[in-house]
Design a protein around this motif. Structure first.
Motif, mmCIF file in Angstrom:
data_model
loop_
_atom_site.group_PDB
_atom_site.id
_atom_site.type_symbol
_atom_site.label_atom_id
_atom_site.label_comp_id
_atom_site.label_asym_id
_atom_site.label_seq_id
_atom_site.Cartn_x
_atom_site.Cartn_y
_atom_site.Cartn_z
ATOM 1 N N ARG A 78 -3.585 1.082 -4.414
ATOM 2 C CA ARG A 78 -2.420 0.935 -5.528
ATOM 3 C C ARG A 78 -1.361 0.347 -4.808
ATOM 4 O O ARG A 78 -0.548 -0.143 -5.525
ATOM 5 N N ASN A 97 1.692 -0.376 -10.361
ATOM 6 C CA ASN A 97 0.870 0.220 -9.572
ATOM 7 C C ASN A 97 1.838 1.011 -8.497
ATOM 8 O O ASN A 97 1.165 1.919 -7.830
ATOM 9 N N ILE A 100 2.016 4.394 -9.999
ATOM 10 C CA ILE A 100 0.711 5.043 -9.913
ATOM 11 C C ILE A 100 0.500 5.492 -8.535
ATOM 12 O O ILE A 100 0.051 6.538 -8.427
ATOM 13 N N ASP A 103 2.867 8.446 -7.986
ATOM 14 C CA ASP A 103 2.209 9.746 -8.694
ATOM 15 C C ASP A 103 1.243 10.396 -7.969
ATOM 16 O O ASP A 103 1.017 11.301 -7.705
#
Length: 166
Positions: A78, A97, A100, A103
């Motif tokens: 990502r 991305n 993500i 995260d």
């Protein structure tokens, strides 16, 4: 000759080696190594300024759902997707991305923190179990000693009373 048997030009050699590795991992059926090989190919293409090919490789790396069981690998893919989308001026996909990726990094950090705590608690539990076992052994020894002293005391009392009687 061993590394480059087909006399591939120097700039194309990393792509060729990564492609060979990809085919071997794919043939072997290793999903994670295959995704890693796609990621490596994407890096090669990105360094050659072919970001569309890099995007294709990275999307192929994420094509198997089983790859989601390796959050570190998905996070690195990502991250590269964010860079590649940024290179082709696709801010929306780049930001998506990146978010993500961040995260997943946070989740992985929390998982490692919880795992470290669990290991610490396991060690403390083991130590407390040993201490509890030692306390139980000490209590058993104390009870045996008290019984022994009582037994010896009553035996001596009987012997003294028999001596007096005699």
């Amino acid at each position: 000759k061993f590394i480059n048997p087909d006399d591939i030009p120097g700039e194309q050699l990393p792509v060729w080696v990564a492609d060979v590795a990809l085919s071997i991992f794919y043939e072997y059926g290793d999903v994670y190594q295959t995704a890693g090989a796609y990621r490596t190919l994407a890096s090669c293409y990105h360094s050659m300024n072919d970001d569309m090919a890099a995007l294709d490789m990275l999307n192929l790396a994420l094509s198997d759902d089983r790859i989601n069981q390796a959050p570190d690998l998905v996070a690195s893919i990502r991250e590269q997707l964010s860079v590649a989308y940024s290179a082709v001026n696709d801010k929306v996909h780049s930001d998506e991305n990146r978010n993500i990726y961040l995260d997943l990094q946070e989740q992985t950090r929390q998982d490692r923190s919880l795992q470290a705590r669990a290991e610490m608690y396991d060690q403390e539990s083991t130590q407390l179990n040993w201490m509890l076992g030692m306390v139980v052994v000490a209590i058993v020894l104390l009870v045996i000693m008290l019984w022994l002293f009582y037994y010896l005391h009553t035996k001596r009392s009987k012997d003294q009373s028999l001596d007096e009687l005699l």
